[in-house]
Motif scaffolding. Structure first.
Motif, PDB file in Angstrom:
ATOM      1  N   TRP A 213       5.784 -19.630  12.445  1.00 16.62           N
ATOM      2  CA  TRP A 213       6.840 -18.865  13.110  1.00 16.62           C
ATOM      3  C   TRP A 213       6.242 -17.667  13.871  1.00 16.62           C
ATOM      4  N   ILE A 214       5.297 -16.959  13.239  1.00 19.40           N
ATOM      5  CA  ILE A 214       4.649 -15.798  13.881  1.00 19.40           C
ATOM      6  C   ILE A 214       3.863 -16.242  15.117  1.00 19.40           C
ATOM      7  N   ILE A 215       3.144 -17.333  15.002  1.00 24.04           N
ATOM      8  CA  ILE A 215       2.363 -17.824  16.152  1.00 24.04           C
ATOM      9  C   ILE A 215       3.298 -18.226  17.286  1.00 24.04           C
ATOM     10  N   ALA A 216       4.396 -18.891  16.963  1.00 16.67           N
ATOM     11  CA  ALA A 216       5.362 -19.284  17.991  1.00 16.67           C
ATOM     12  C   ALA A 216       5.968 -18.051  18.646  1.00 16.67           C
ATOM     13  N   LYS A 217       6.294 -17.040  17.872  1.00 14.67           N
ATOM     14  CA  LYS A 217       6.887 -15.809  18.394  1.00 14.67           C
ATOM     15  C   LYS A 217       5.899 -15.115  19.340  1.00 14.67           C
ATOM     16  N   LEU A 218       4.646 -15.030  18.914  1.00 14.34           N
ATOM     17  CA  LEU A 218       3.624 -14.405  19.746  1.00 14.34           C
ATOM     18  C   LEU A 218       3.406 -15.200  21.046  1.00 14.34           C
ATOM     19  N   ALA A 219       3.460 -16.509  20.946  1.00 14.04           N
ATOM     20  CA  ALA A 219       3.265 -17.349  22.130  1.00 14.04           C
ATOM     21  C   ALA A 219       4.406 -17.154  23.116  1.00 14.04           C
ATOM     22  N   ARG A 220       5.653 -17.072  22.601  1.00 14.64           N
ATOM     23  CA  ARG A 220       6.808 -16.860  23.494  1.00 14.64           C
ATOM     24  C   ARG A 220       6.787 -15.480  24.129  1.00 14.64           C
TER      25      ARG A 220
END
Length: 122
Positions: free
Chosen positions: A109-116
């Motif tokens: 979830w954190i990686i996806a948030k950072l990517a977005r």
């Protein structure tokens, strides 16, 4: 008849000439001998340099051959550490499956948030 002063001078000059001739011959021999000795020393020095260079080349080749073995040892050690790490992670997942799933989900979830958010800044 006693020798005159002129005769004595001529005799002394003749003797001096003979000594100069001997000195020149001795100097020539000395130079010839020195050149021979210098040539011998040069040949000996050249042979010593060639031998040292050959020894250096052999030592370098030996080091390269051993370098391959050392590299293999390092790769094997890294592979063993990687396997140990994977085994450790697998043991942890087996011991605590729910906690492991939660950590994996949170990390995703954190990686996806950072990517977005990284894409929105562009």
């Amino acid at each position: 008849m006693s020798p005159t002063s002129t005769d004595t001078v001529k005799s002394n000059l003749g003797e001096a000439g003979a000594h100069l001739k001997n000195a020149a011959a001795d100097a020539g021999s000395a130079i010839k001998n020195a050149a021979g000795v210098a040539g011998d020393e040069l040949r000996a020095g050249r042979a010593a340099v060639k031998a040292d260079l050959a020894d250096s080349a052999l030592a370098g080749i030996a080091a390269l051959e051993e370098g391959g073995g050392a590299a293999r040892e390092q790769v094997d050690a890294l592979m063993d550490k990687g396997r140990d790490l994977i085994d450790s992670a697998a043991d942890l997942i087996r011991e605590r499956p729910i906690a492991s799933f939660g950590v994996a989900f949170a990390a995703g979830w954190i990686i996806a948030k950072l990517a977005r958010s990284g894409g929105a800044e562009k």
